[in-house]
Design a protein around this motif. Sequence first.
Motif, PDB file in Angstrom:
ATOM      1  N   ALA A 102      38.327  63.352  15.399  1.00 27.40           N
ATOM      2  CA  ALA A 102      37.060  62.757  14.976  1.00 27.40           C
ATOM      3  C   ALA A 102      36.014  63.015  16.047  1.00 27.40           C
ATOM      4  N   GLY A 103      34.759  62.973  15.639  1.00 29.84           N
ATOM      5  CA  GLY A 103      33.678  63.176  16.589  1.00 29.84           C
ATOM      6  C   GLY A 103      33.196  61.892  17.233  1.00 29.84           C
ATOM      7  N   ALA A 104      33.629  60.749  16.691  1.00 35.08           N
ATOM      8  CA  ALA A 104      33.235  59.457  17.249  1.00 35.08           C
ATOM      9  C   ALA A 104      34.461  58.552  17.286  1.00 35.08           C
ATOM     10  N   MET A 105      34.511  57.698  18.304  1.00 34.42           N
ATOM     11  CA  MET A 105      35.663  56.821  18.462  1.00 34.42           C
ATOM     12  C   MET A 105      35.220  55.408  18.809  1.00 34.42           C
ATOM     13  N   ALA A 106      35.913  54.436  18.203  1.00 30.33           N
ATOM     14  CA  ALA A 106      35.694  53.018  18.487  1.00 30.33           C
ATOM     15  C   ALA A 106      36.994  52.458  19.048  1.00 30.33           C
ATOM     16  N   VAL A 107      36.896  51.671  20.105  1.00 25.03           N
ATOM     17  CA  VAL A 107      38.085  51.239  20.839  1.00 25.03           C
ATOM     18  C   VAL A 107      38.091  49.728  21.005  1.00 25.03           C
ATOM     19  N   THR A 108      39.246  49.129  20.767  1.00 24.61           N
ATOM     20  CA  THR A 108      39.522  47.774  21.211  1.00 24.61           C
ATOM     21  C   THR A 108      40.895  47.784  21.868  1.00 24.61           C
ATOM     22  N   MET A 109      41.162  46.804  22.699  1.00 20.86           N
ATOM     23  CA  MET A 109      42.394  46.877  23.493  1.00 20.86           C
ATOM     24  C   MET A 109      42.933  45.498  23.837  1.00 20.86           C
ATOM     25  N   THR A 110      44.253  45.469  24.046  1.00 14.86           N
ATOM     26  CA  THR A 110      44.919  44.335  24.687  1.00 14.86           C
ATOM     27  C   THR A 110      45.846  44.832  25.791  1.00 14.86           C
ATOM     28  N   ALA A 111      45.842  46.140  26.022  1.00 15.87           N
ATOM     29  CA  ALA A 111      46.750  46.761  26.999  1.00 15.87           C
ATOM     30  C   ALA A 111      46.496  46.293  28.418  1.00 15.87           C
ATOM     31  N   GLU A 112      45.317  45.762  28.668  1.00 16.53           N
ATOM     32  CA  GLU A 112      44.970  45.349  30.039  1.00 16.53           C
ATOM     33  C   GLU A 112      45.875  44.239  30.566  1.00 16.53           C
ATOM     34  N   PHE A 168      49.494  46.467  35.525  1.00 20.30           N
ATOM     35  CA  PHE A 168      48.160  46.299  36.108  1.00 20.30           C
ATOM     36  C   PHE A 168      48.086  44.976  36.867  1.00 20.30           C
ATOM     37  N   THR A 169      47.420  44.994  37.989  1.00 15.28           N
ATOM     38  CA  THR A 169      47.273  43.781  38.798  1.00 15.28           C
ATOM     39  C   THR A 169      46.267  42.821  38.194  1.00 15.28           C
ATOM     40  N   THR A 170      45.194  43.369  37.623  1.00 10.62           N
ATOM     41  CA  THR A 170      44.137  42.555  37.018  1.00 10.62           C
ATOM     42  C   THR A 170      43.733  43.163  35.682  1.00 10.62           C
ATOM     43  N   LYS A 171      43.041  42.371  34.883  1.00 17.28           N
ATOM     44  CA  LYS A 171      42.511  42.898  33.621  1.00 17.28           C
ATOM     45  C   LYS A 171      41.449  43.957  33.886  1.00 17.28           C
ATOM     46  N   ARG A 172      40.675  43.785  34.937  1.00 19.33           N
ATOM     47  CA  ARG A 172      39.679  44.796  35.296  1.00 19.33           C
ATOM     48  C   ARG A 172      40.346  46.153  35.507  1.00 19.33           C
ATOM     49  N   GLU A 173      41.467  46.143  36.232  1.00 18.70           N
ATOM     50  CA  GLU A 173      42.196  47.385  36.469  1.00 18.70           C
ATOM     51  C   GLU A 173      42.712  47.972  35.158  1.00 18.70           C
ATOM     52  N   GLY A 174      43.237  47.103  34.284  1.00 20.65           N
ATOM     53  CA  GLY A 174      43.785  47.577  33.019  1.00 20.65           C
ATOM     54  C   GLY A 174      42.722  48.179  32.113  1.00 20.65           C
ATOM     55  N   VAL A 175      41.567  47.526  32.018  1.00 20.93           N
ATOM     56  CA  VAL A 175      40.471  48.052  31.199  1.00 20.93           C
ATOM     57  C   VAL A 175      40.042  49.419  31.723  1.00 20.93           C
ATOM     58  N   ALA A 176      39.869  49.533  33.018  1.00 23.10           N
ATOM     59  CA  ALA A 176      39.449  50.803  33.605  1.00 23.10           C
ATOM     60  C   ALA A 176      40.489  51.892  33.343  1.00 23.10           C
ATOM     61  N   PHE A 177      41.757  51.529  33.427  1.00 22.18           N
ATOM     62  CA  PHE A 177      42.819  52.512  33.194  1.00 22.18           C
ATOM     63  C   PHE A 177      42.761  53.051  31.761  1.00 22.18           C
ATOM     64  N   VAL A 193      34.260  40.871  22.865  1.00 21.84           N
ATOM     65  CA  VAL A 193      34.470  39.556  22.269  1.00 21.84           C
ATOM     66  C   VAL A 193      33.158  38.918  21.812  1.00 21.84           C
ATOM     67  N   ASP A 194      32.034  39.512  22.201  1.00 22.15           N
ATOM     68  CA  ASP A 194      30.732  39.041  21.724  1.00 22.15           C
ATOM     69  C   ASP A 194      30.350  39.679  20.399  1.00 22.15           C
ATOM     70  N   GLY A 195      31.241  40.506  19.845  1.00 22.64           N
ATOM     71  CA  GLY A 195      30.962  41.132  18.566  1.00 22.64           C
ATOM     72  C   GLY A 195      30.039  42.322  18.655  1.00 22.64           C
ATOM     73  N   ALA A 230      31.368  48.964  29.521  1.00 21.49           N
ATOM     74  CA  ALA A 230      32.621  48.220  29.429  1.00 21.49           C
ATOM     75  C   ALA A 230      33.298  48.105  30.794  1.00 21.49           C
ATOM     76  N   ARG A 231      33.197  49.130  31.601  1.00 19.77           N
ATOM     77  CA  ARG A 231      33.769  49.075  32.951  1.00 19.77           C
ATOM     78  C   ARG A 231      33.106  47.991  33.789  1.00 19.77           C
ATOM     79  N   GLU A 232      31.836  47.776  33.553  1.00 18.60           N
ATOM     80  CA  GLU A 232      31.093  46.772  34.311  1.00 18.60           C
ATOM     81  C   GLU A 232      31.337  45.361  33.797  1.00 18.60           C
ATOM     82  N   GLN A 233      31.825  45.251  32.568  1.00 18.47           N
ATOM     83  CA  GLN A 233      32.062  43.935  31.951  1.00 18.47           C
ATOM     84  C   GLN A 233      33.474  43.888  31.369  1.00 18.47           C
ATOM     85  N   PRO A 234      34.488  44.036  32.184  1.00 15.58           N
ATOM     86  CA  PRO A 234      35.850  44.164  31.642  1.00 15.58           C
ATOM     87  C   PRO A 234      36.317  42.959  30.845  1.00 15.58           C
ATOM     88  N   LEU A 235      35.917  41.755  31.232  1.00 13.19           N
ATOM     89  CA  LEU A 235      36.370  40.574  30.498  1.00 13.19           C
ATOM     90  C   LEU A 235      35.674  40.429  29.152  1.00 13.19           C
TER      91      LEU A 235
END
Length: 342
Positions: A58-68, A73-82, A101-103, A111-116
Amino acid sequence: MKGPILGWDVGGANLKAARIADVGQCEPTVLERSFPLWHEPHRLPEVLAETAGRLGGAGAMAVTMTAELADCFTTKREGVAFVLDAFRTAFPAIDPWVYGVDGRFRSADAAREQPLEVAAANWMATATLVARSFPDALLLDVGSTTADVIPIVAGRVAARGRTDPDRLRNGELVYTGALRTPVCAIVRSVPLCGRQCRVAAELFAVAADVHLWPGQIAEGDYTCETPDGRGRSRHEAGARLARMVCADREMLGDGDITAIAEHVAQAQVRRIAGGIRQVMRRLGAACPGVAVLAGQGTFLARAAAEEARLGTRDLANDVGFAAARAAPAAAVAYLLAGMADA
């Protein structure tokens, strides 16, 4: 947005992707695969690329995750970045949109700047999409590991919690699922020979064994690892359930195993129903009377909804069986398509 869109739900144990070729497509093409991220995190870019290739790209991608939340991973920030790094490696020409989570969608850099804000946001994606068709409902999405209980009131997602700890406190996240939950995390005792017997506090059996035994799931649905490394037949599931009381199949008959499985399954239903009732008490008279069911554990969601005296509606009737099982992946794909066409 022109061209196909791939929606992703990247979990710690499972990866789900949904491809829509156009906004009007009734049912997306869906692919689910078991991928215990903590075992081989370095393989995530390879698995992402392979999955996209199988779906047609696909040419466009939308992502959501719980892998963090994976314990590699030590922190959720690390997991999101990974996870975001894995997308950059797998798809260097595509900048994915990440759901929060704000919709709202945001760029990978934001997203990297606002991992939570993007950690564990998959429930919001599903609820936002469901709210378009069901303005007053409780979304019950029971997956392999957890159950989401999300109220939708007057077309708005009315969840009180946003982070996982808040959602756990408010009954909106119930940590029990159709496959991966250890039996010893569900019950402390089971019926045996007419009396209650304590269970071993060991990873001898999981929910998949409980539900495979009576046929609630098929052998092919048992996609998680087995606790003992053996197979996924009914006989092998029964042996694992016997071991929960430190026994084996030479000691316990089919009736004994059935009693154990039924007891554990009912305990899961009661636990999910407890979350539902907590949400219903908070909403009071505004609480919807219908539950919309999604996920691999729809049979658990239905039983819990009925115990809470709610009517039920299967999301599969509206988006298809595969998309209802992988609802967050399908949801972010449709939401991104809708945002682009708005």
